[in-house]
Structures are given as structure tokens and as C-alpha cells.
Design a protein around this motif. Structure first.
Motif, PDB file in Angstrom:
ATOM      1  N   GLU A 152       0.829  -1.209   0.000  1.00 16.94           N
ATOM      2  CA  GLU A 152       0.000   0.000   0.000  1.00 16.94           C
ATOM      3  C   GLU A 152       0.859   1.254   0.000  1.00 16.94           C
ATOM      4  O   GLU A 152       0.522   2.251  -0.657  1.00 16.94           O
ATOM      5  N   ALA A 153       1.977   1.228   0.724  1.00 15.91           N
ATOM      6  CA  ALA A 153       2.886   2.381   0.729  1.00 15.91           C
ATOM      7  C   ALA A 153       3.452   2.623  -0.662  1.00 15.91           C
ATOM      8  O   ALA A 153       3.582   3.777  -1.095  1.00 15.91           O
ATOM      9  N   VAL A 154       3.792   1.555  -1.387  1.00 18.19           N
ATOM     10  CA  VAL A 154       4.305   1.704  -2.752  1.00 18.19           C
ATOM     11  C   VAL A 154       3.226   2.276  -3.665  1.00 18.19           C
ATOM     12  O   VAL A 154       3.499   3.165  -4.485  1.00 18.19           O
ATOM     13  N   LEU A 155       1.996   1.809  -3.538  1.00 20.81           N
ATOM     14  CA  LEU A 155       0.913   2.317  -4.369  1.00 20.81           C
ATOM     15  C   LEU A 155       0.644   3.791  -4.087  1.00 20.81           C
ATOM     16  O   LEU A 155       0.371   4.573  -5.012  1.00 20.81           O
ATOM     17  N   ARG A 156       0.717   4.176  -2.820  1.00 24.99           N
ATOM     18  CA  ARG A 156       0.530   5.595  -2.490  1.00 24.99           C
ATOM     19  C   ARG A 156       1.644   6.447  -3.102  1.00 24.99           C
ATOM     20  O   ARG A 156       1.405   7.569  -3.568  1.00 24.99           O
ATOM     21  N   ASP A 157       2.872   5.928  -3.099  1.00 24.83           N
ATOM     22  CA  ASP A 157       3.967   6.662  -3.738  1.00 24.83           C
ATOM     23  C   ASP A 157       3.733   6.784  -5.239  1.00 24.83           C
ATOM     24  O   ASP A 157       3.991   7.836  -5.831  1.00 24.83           O
ATOM     25  N   HIS A 158       3.254   5.711  -5.868  1.00 28.89           N
ATOM     26  CA  HIS A 158       2.940   5.780  -7.297  1.00 28.89           C
ATOM     27  C   HIS A 158       1.892   6.863  -7.562  1.00 28.89           C
ATOM     28  O   HIS A 158       2.009   7.631  -8.538  1.00 28.89           O
ATOM     29  N   CYS A 159       0.874   6.928  -6.727  1.00 30.52           N
ATOM     30  CA  CYS A 159      -0.159   7.950  -6.887  1.00 30.52           C
ATOM     31  C   CYS A 159       0.432   9.358  -6.753  1.00 30.52           C
ATOM     32  O   CYS A 159       0.100  10.260  -7.533  1.00 30.52           O
ATOM     33  N   ALA A 160       1.311   9.537  -5.759  1.00 30.84           N
ATOM     34  CA  ALA A 160       1.923  10.842  -5.551  1.00 30.84           C
ATOM     35  C   ALA A 160       2.822  11.232  -6.720  1.00 30.84           C
ATOM     36  O   ALA A 160       2.821  12.384  -7.171  1.00 30.84           O
ATOM     37  N   HIS A 161       3.598  10.277  -7.245  1.00 30.46           N
ATOM     38  CA  HIS A 161       4.482  10.572  -8.370  1.00 30.46           C
ATOM     39  C   HIS A 161       3.674  10.898  -9.627  1.00 30.46           C
ATOM     40  O   HIS A 161       4.030  11.828 -10.375  1.00 30.46           O
ATOM     41  N   ALA A 162       2.612  10.152  -9.872  1.00 32.27           N
ATOM     42  CA  ALA A 162       1.778  10.433 -11.041  1.00 32.27           C
ATOM     43  C   ALA A 162       1.118  11.804 -10.923  1.00 32.27           C
ATOM     44  O   ALA A 162       1.042  12.554 -11.906  1.00 32.27           O
ATOM     45  N   ARG A 163       0.645  12.145  -9.732  1.00 29.96           N
ATOM     46  CA  ARG A 163       0.021  13.454  -9.524  1.00 29.96           C
ATOM     47  C   ARG A 163       1.045  14.567  -9.676  1.00 29.96           C
ATOM     48  O   ARG A 163       0.765  15.617 -10.276  1.00 29.96           O
ATOM     49  N   PHE A 164       2.243  14.364  -9.143  1.00 31.63           N
ATOM     50  CA  PHE A 164       3.308  15.368  -9.259  1.00 31.63           C
ATOM     51  C   PHE A 164       3.669  15.618 -10.721  1.00 31.63           C
ATOM     52  O   PHE A 164       3.782  16.769 -11.165  1.00 31.63           O
ATOM     53  N   THR A 165       3.830  14.546 -11.494  1.00 30.98           N
ATOM     54  CA  THR A 165       4.193  14.685 -12.905  1.00 30.98           C
ATOM     55  C   THR A 165       3.077  15.355 -13.691  1.00 30.98           C
ATOM     56  O   THR A 165       3.328  16.219 -14.533  1.00 30.98           O
ATOM     57  N   TRP A 166       1.842  14.970 -13.432  1.00 27.19           N
ATOM     58  CA  TRP A 166       0.698  15.582 -14.110  1.00 27.19           C
ATOM     59  C   TRP A 166       0.632  17.078 -13.809  1.00 27.19           C
ATOM     60  O   TRP A 166       0.439  17.902 -14.717  1.00 27.19           O
ATOM     61  N   ASN A 167       0.777  17.459 -12.551  1.00 26.86           N
ATOM     62  CA  ASN A 167       0.689  18.868 -12.178  1.00 26.86           C
ATOM     63  C   ASN A 167       1.809  19.694 -12.784  1.00 26.86           C
ATOM     64  O   ASN A 167       1.611  20.874 -13.112  1.00 26.86           O
ATOM     65  N   LEU A 168       2.992  19.105 -12.947  1.00 30.31           N
ATOM     66  CA  LEU A 168       4.072  19.825 -13.621  1.00 30.31           C
ATOM     67  C   LEU A 168       3.700  20.101 -15.068  1.00 30.31           C
ATOM     68  O   LEU A 168       3.970  21.200 -15.595  1.00 30.31           O
ATOM     69  N   ALA A 169       3.090  19.125 -15.735  1.00 35.13           N
ATOM     70  CA  ALA A 169       2.661  19.334 -17.122  1.00 35.13           C
ATOM     71  C   ALA A 169       1.585  20.411 -17.198  1.00 35.13           C
ATOM     72  O   ALA A 169       1.599  21.250 -18.111  1.00 35.13           O
ATOM     73  N   VAL A 170       0.660  20.418 -16.250  1.00 40.64           N
ATOM     74  CA  VAL A 170      -0.368  21.457 -16.222  1.00 40.64           C
ATOM     75  C   VAL A 170       0.265  22.827 -16.025  1.00 40.64           C
ATOM     76  O   VAL A 170      -0.116  23.817 -16.678  1.00 40.64           O
ATOM     77  N   GLU A 171       1.256  22.923 -15.140  1.00 39.11           N
ATOM     78  CA  GLU A 171       1.926  24.199 -14.883  1.00 39.11           C
ATOM     79  C   GLU A 171       2.651  24.703 -16.121  1.00 39.11           C
ATOM     80  O   GLU A 171       2.619  25.906 -16.422  1.00 39.11           O
TER      81      GLU A 171
END
Length: 210
Positions: free
Chosen positions: A13-32
């Protein structure tokens, strides 16, 4: 899509949460990057250029390199597809916006089944799916896996429950749950898998921002 409830161990579950955070971080950088564009300025970087920038960022930041490159690149590809849909005149899609921690959580895994990912059935009600960096994760086998699966998406709701959605290849024809002609069954006949999970608890600092 076919939805299943994931049953990860605390470490998974900790790994999956990290995957979610990394995907959100990368997406938000593209939006910015696209939000800074104005008439007269150079175009925002495309998918290939963003992948090169991601490679540089992974070399500079250990916490980002510890995650799955597939998850992070797929977030960029999803953003590129969302932008293409936004500019398509026949597709009334909205402009991609920021993803918020605790609300817009999820990532997608693509690739050849058997190499990048795979699923297998253990018993009548239990199956396993292979997730990068997390290994084999058990899930409740509530229905048969559809044919022609090319990818899957892992999502986390606001209660912290994790679920997996199998995405079929659009070239494989209509889903068995659809009537001839593309019409779906009435809502009262659809099967649903309730997602019940442990209470949400933020795992470590939120590196992806709001």
C-alpha cells in the motif's frame, strides 16, 4: 471497464501511495508548463520533450527516481491525450486541471501482458495483479477478467480504498456486458464491486503538492 477491490499488504500500500503521488506530481508539472503559455510565447513542451525533462529530474531527485518510470511517463502521456481531446472539435472535453492530493489519486500501467504487468487467478474469489515496484498484489475476483485487456488503472478514493480497473483494447470489439449496437444493460442489472478499505492515512510528506 471492470473494477476490482485491491487487497495490498501495508508495504504494498505504501508503494501504491507513492505511485499515486508521483503520477500526480508529474501531471501537475505538465499542467503548470501549459498554464504559463501566452500568445507570443514559445509552445509548451510536448510529450517527448517532457519525457526528456523527466529523465533529467529523476537523475537529480532520488525520491522521484525511486518510483516507477512507467507510472510517471504514463501520467505525461495521459496529459498529452487529455490536451488532444480538449482541442478536438468533435470531443467536448475540458481543459486538464490540477490534481489534488487525497482527491485525484491514481495511476495507469500499460505494456505487454506477461512482461510489464500480468494478472492471475488464485482461487474462486482471489486473484493477483503484478504492479511495478510492488510485486504481486491480491484483489477480490468479483467477476471474470475481460478479453483484450491492454492496461489497468489503480485508483484510491477519499476513504483510502484502492481499486483496479482493467481497460480493454478498443479494437477488441464491444464488451460482453454490452448489448448488440453498443447499448449497455439497464443500470439495475449491472454488477458492482463495493470498494471497502482501511481509513486513509497520509504516508509521509506530500511531495506532489495540492
Amino acid at each position: 471497464m471492470t473494477r476490482y477491490r485491491l487487497l495490498p499488504t501495508p508495504a504494498q500500500e505504501a508503494v501504491l501511495r507513492d505511485h499515486c503521488a508521483h503520477a500526480r506530481f508529474t501531471w501537475n508539472l505538465a499542467v503548470e508548463q501549459h498554464a504559463h503559455w501566452r500568445p507570443g510565447r514559445a509552445n509548451a513542451p510536448g510529450y517527448l520533450e517532457q519525457c526528456r525533462q523527466l529523465t533529467q529530474a529523476r537523475a537529480e531527485h532520488a525520491w522521484l527516481a525511486a518510483g516507477s518510470q512507467m507510472v510517471q511517463q504514463q501520467a505525461l502521456r495521459d496529459f498529452a491525450q487529455a490536451m488532444t481531446a480538449f482541442y478536438a472539435p468533435h470531443n467536448p472535453a475540458r481543459l486538464p486541471t490540477w490534481r489534488k492530493a487525497g482527491r485525484d489519486e491514481g495511476f495507469r500501467i500499460v505494456g505487454e501482458r506477461g512482461r510489464q504487468w500480468d494478472i492471475r487467478r488464485l482461487s474462486r474469489h482471489v486473484g493477483e495483479v503484478r504492479v511495478p515496484k510492488a510485486g504481486w498484489i491480491r484483489f477480490r475476483w468479483s467477476r471474470a477478467a475481460p478479453e483484450g485487456v491492454k492496461s489497468y488503472r489503480v485508483t484510491m478514493d477519499r476513504a483510502g480504498a484502492l481499486a483496479r480497473r482493467l481497460c480493454r483494447d478498443p479494437r477488441a470489439g464491444p464488451s460482453p456486458r454490452q448489448r448488440p449496437g453498443g447499448r449497455r444493460r439497464p443500470r439495475r442489472y449491472r454488477q458492482r464491486c463495493p470498494v471497502v478499505g482501511r481509513a486513509a492515512a497520509n504516508a509521509g510528506p506530500d511531495r506532489a503538492g495540492a
